[in-house]
Motif scaffolding. Structure first.
Motif, short mmCIF file in Angstrom:
data_model
loop_
_atom_site.label_atom_id
_atom_site.label_comp_id
_atom_site.label_asym_id
_atom_site.label_seq_id
_atom_site.Cartn_x
_atom_site.Cartn_y
_atom_site.Cartn_z
N MET A 1 -3.57 -7.32 11.57
CA MET A 1 -3.70 -6.40 10.43
C MET A 1 -4.06 -5.01 10.95
O MET A 1 -4.69 -4.86 11.97
N LYS A 6 -6.15 -3.95 1.05
CA LYS A 6 -5.25 -4.94 0.48
C LYS A 6 -4.86 -4.52 -0.94
O LYS A 6 -5.71 -4.07 -1.71
N ASP A 31 4.77 -4.67 2.86
CA ASP A 31 4.45 -6.02 2.39
C ASP A 31 5.70 -6.76 1.93
O ASP A 31 5.85 -7.96 2.15
#
Lengths: 452, 157
Positions: A1, A6, A31
Motif C-alpha cells: 500500500m 481508503k 482501485d
C-alpha cells in the motif's frame, strides 16, 4: 500500500445516485484497475480476429499489454507483451501474422505459445539457466465462450461460466447461433477515443432514455428520408416511440453487472440505394443455424437479426454487443478512454447480406458516423461538468420501484428505466468493496519477488 | 479533348472552401445522383464489400448526413468545427466517358472547443461534366491516420 486514504465506496454510490467523483478521482481509477480489470474477468478478443496459426492482435487487460495469438495447435494464447530478459515489448505491430516473437534488443525469441525458443550465444549462461523458466508470462486464467476470449490476471476466482451467467444467452443471440469459427472479425476496426472516464461509455451503451434526445439529429434525419421515400425497400425504420416512456421495449438486469436493452425491431439504416437482400445460407451448416434461429424467433426476426444484429447487451465490465459489432471499452486514465468496434460477419451468410451488415453498421457507429460521435460529445460534457461538484450527485432513479420480474425472475423496466444504470453501479460497488482475497498476488511488487 | 486543368483546379478549390466553411447545401449540390463519398478505415486499399469504412455514403445517405448536420442538434458539430485546408499536388487524368480523375494531397487544421487537430491525406476525385459544369461523382479520402483513434470526424472531410 502507498499510504493513501481508503475510499469508502458506499458513500459514493447509492441506489438512486452516483457521486461524480467516480469519474474524476485518479485514486478511484487505480482501485478500478486492481479490483475490476486485474482481478475479474475481462473480455480480450474473439477467435475470429486470429483465424490462422501465427495471427496475432495486441490487446490490453487493464493497462497491461497482452498479445492474443493463435498457435499451430489452434489454441488462442494470451501472453504479456514483455521480454523476460530486459523487458522490451516483443511485438510492436498492432496486428499481423508472426512465426515467432523476437525481441529486438538481444534477440530472445519466443514461440507462438509463449515458450522461449532460444537466446543468442546461450553458452555464456551457466547450468542454472533453464529456458523453460523464461517463457513470456501467460495471463493466469484464460477461458472462452463461443470464441469470445476472456482473461483474468488473478490466478483464482469464479469461473467464466459463473461470471457470464444469463449474459451467455445474449452472446448466443449476437452470434446468430453460429459456431465460433464461423464468426468473421476481419472487417476492420472503428477506433475512437474521448477525454472522459470509461464508465460514461459503459453506462451510455445501456441507456434507453437518451436516444431520442442525444440522437435527435439522427432520428429526425432518418424520419425525413423515410417521408421522402417511404418504400420499405429503401431502408429500416427508426422508431422513436420505442425510446419513450411506455415503450414496448424494455431494459433488463441480467445480474452480475450484465444488462441489456431489448427493442425487438430494426433500428439502423441499411444500404440506402438497394433493396434488402433476402437472408440465405451458403452451406449446410448455415442452413442449420438459420432454421434453428427462425424456429427460436420468427423468419422475419431472424432476417433482421442476421442483417442488423440480435442483441444489445453489456457484458460487465468492458464488452458491449450492439447490433452486429463487439465493442471494447479500454480505460487508459481517469479521463481518457479508447474504444474499439469490431463489426462481425458470418461465414455462412451470402456476401450480399454480410455487406448489408457493414453498411448498416457504418450509418450509426464510428468517428464519422451519424450517431456515436454525439455520445462521445456528451461524455466530454459530463467530464467537464464534474468539476462543478458543490452538488456532486448524478441521479439514476428513473423507474426505481417499478421493476418487474420476467419468467425467470430477472428484473426489467420500460425502455427508459435506469434499472440498467443501477445494475451496473451495484456490480461496480460490489467489486470495489470486495475483500482483496485472491488479489493478494496482484499487489505491486509481489510478482517480481517470485522471480528473484 | 484536352483537359482544362484550370477548370478542374477551380472546382477542387471551390469544393474545399465549401467544406471549410460548413456550407452544407452548396456542397451537397456539387454531387451527382450516383455519388460515392468514401473514407476508408484501417488502411487505404480496403474492399468495401468485406470491410467497414469511416464514411461510405451513397446519395441518400449523403443527404441524411447533411440533414443531420443542419438540424442544430448534431451535438458533435455544436459548436461547429472551424477549418482551413490546403489542397495541393494536384494530378489530373482523363478517364472514360469524359470523366476526369484528379488526385490531390491536403492538410487541414480543424479547431473545435479550444482544441486544434491536424488531418492530412490524399483525395481522389471523379468529376463529370453535366450541362457544361463539373459535378462530383466520387470522392475518396485516404487519411494518414485512418488506422488510428479519431475522436470526431463529423465535419466534411
Amino acid at each position: 500500500m502507498n499510504g493513501r486514504a481508503k475510499i469508502d465506496y458506499n458513500t459514493l454510490v447509492k441506489t438512486d445516485r452516483v457521486n461524480s467523483r467516480v469519474y474524476t478521482d485518479p485514486q478511484i481509477f487505480e482501485d478500478e484497475l486492481e479490483r475490476i480489470f486485474h482481478r475479474g474477468w475481462v473480455f480480450v478478443g474473439h477467435r475470429g480476429e486470429v483465424p490462422n496459426p501465427g495471427d496475432f492482435r495486441l490487446k490490453r487487460i487493464g493497462l497491461q499489454p497482452v498479445i492474443m495469438v493463435r498457435d499451430h495447435a489452434g489454441k488462442v494464447n494470451l501472453l504479456l507483451n514483455r521480454c523476460r530478459h530486459r523487458g522490451a515489448v516483443v511485438c510492436h505491430e498492432t496486428r499481423g501474422n508472426a512465426r515467432n516473437f523476437r525481441c529486438a534488443y538481444h534477440g530472445w525469441t519466443y514461440k507462438l505459445d509463449g515458450s522461449l525458443a532460444g537466446v543468442p550465444y546461450p553458452e555464456a549462461y551457466d547450468d542454472s539457466f533453464r529456458r523453460e523458466e523464461y517463457g513470456l508470462t501467460r495471463v493466469p486464467r484464460v477461458a472462452e465462450y463461443r470464441g469470445f476470449v476472456f482473461g483474468s490476471l488473478s490466478p483464482a476466482g469464479i469461473t467464466l461460466e459463473e461470471h457470464l451467467g444469463r449474459a451467455a444467452r445474449e452472446i448466443d443471440m449476437f452470434v446468430g447461433l453460429s459456431d465460433a469459427e464461423e464468426i468473421e472479425v476481419s472487417s476492420g476496426i472503428n477506433k475512437y477515443d474521448f477525454k472522459a472516464n470509461w464508465k460514461l461509455a459503459v453506462e451510455n451503451s445501456m441507456d434507453g432514455y437518451h436516444p431520442n434526445v442525444t440522437h435527435e439529429s439522427f432520428v429526425s434525419a432518418v424520419m425525413e428520408r423515410i417521408k421522402n421515400n417511404p418504400s420499405p425497400e429503401h431502408g429500416a425504420v427508426f422508431d422513436p416511440n420505442s425510446f419513450a416512456a411506455g415503450s414496448y421495449g424494455f431494459a433488463k438486469d441480467l445480474g452480475g453487472g450484465h444488462v441489456m436493452l431489448d427493442y425487438g425491431f430494426r433500428i439502423y439504416d441499411p444500404l440506402n440505394r438497394d433493396p434488402l437482400p433476402p437472408v440465405r445460407a451458403i452451406n449446410a451448416s448455415g442452413e442449420m443455424h438459420l432454421s434453428d434461429l427462425r424456429r427460436r424467433t420468427s423468419p422475419e426476426r431472424a432476417a433482421d437479426m442476421l442483417r442488423e444484429g440480435g442483441t444489445h447487451t453489456l457484458v460487465f465490465p468492458n464488452l458491449i454487443l450492439i447490433g452486429l459489432h463487439m465493442r471494447v471499452v479500454q480505460p487508459l486514465s481517469v479521463d481518457y478512454t479508447e474504444v474499439c468496434l469490431y463489426p462481425t460477419t458470418l461465414k455462412w451468410l451470402t456476401p450480399e447480406v454480410n455487406q448489408i451488415r457493414l453498411r448498416s453498421h457504418e450509418a450509426f457507429f464510428g468517428s464519422a458516423s451519424l450517431g456515436g460521435p454525439d455520445d462521445s460529445e456528451i461524455f466530454e460534457r459530463i467530464q467537464t461538468a464534474a468539476a462543478a461538484d458543490l452538488e456532486p450527485w448524478n441521479i439514476i432513479s428513473r423507474g426505481l420501484g417499478k421493476e418487474r420480474p420476467d419468467d425467470e425472475g430477472y428484473l426489467y423496466g420500460d425502455m427508459t428505466s435506469e434499472i440498467t444504470q443501477r445494475a451496473i453501479w451495484r456490480q461496480w460497488k460490489k467489486m470495489m468493496t470486495q475483500d482483496a482475497g485472491t488479489a493478494a498476488t496482484r499487489k505491486r511488487g509481489s510478482r517480481t519477488s517470485t522471480r528473484s | 479533348m484536352a483537359v482544362d486543368r484550370e477548370k478542374v483546379e477551380q472546382f477542387i478549390y471551390h469544393e474545399a472552401r465549401l467544406t471549410d466553411e460548413n456550407r452544407y447545401d452548396e456542397w451537397l449540390a456539387l454531387w451527382t445522383d450516383d455519388a460515392l463519398y468514401w473514407v476508408p478505415c484501417g488502411r487505404d486499399d480496403i474492399d468495401p464489400k468485406r470491410e467497414i469504412s469511416l464514411i461510405y455514403d451513397d446519395r441518400t445517405r449523403l443527404e441524411t448526413r447533411i440533414t443531420r448536420l443542419k438540424s442544430g442538434v448534431a451535438h458533435a458539430q455544436e459548436p461547429k468545427s472551424r477549418m482551413r485546408r490546403i489542397v495541393s499536388n494536384i494530378e489530373i487524368e482523363e478517364g472514360a466517358n469524359g470523366e476526369i480523375t484528379a488526385f490531390a494531397n491536403f492538410m487541414l487544421a480543424e479547431l473545435r472547443r479550444g482544441v486544434q487537430d491536424i488531418f492530412a491525406g490524399r483525395t481522389i476525385y471523379r468529376l463529370r461534366l453535366v450541362d457544361g459544369a463539373f459535378k462530383l461523382a466520387y470522392k475518396k479520402v485516404l487519411l494518414v491516420n485512418n488506422d488510428e483513434y479519431i475522436d470526431n470526424l463529423t465535419f466534411l472531410i
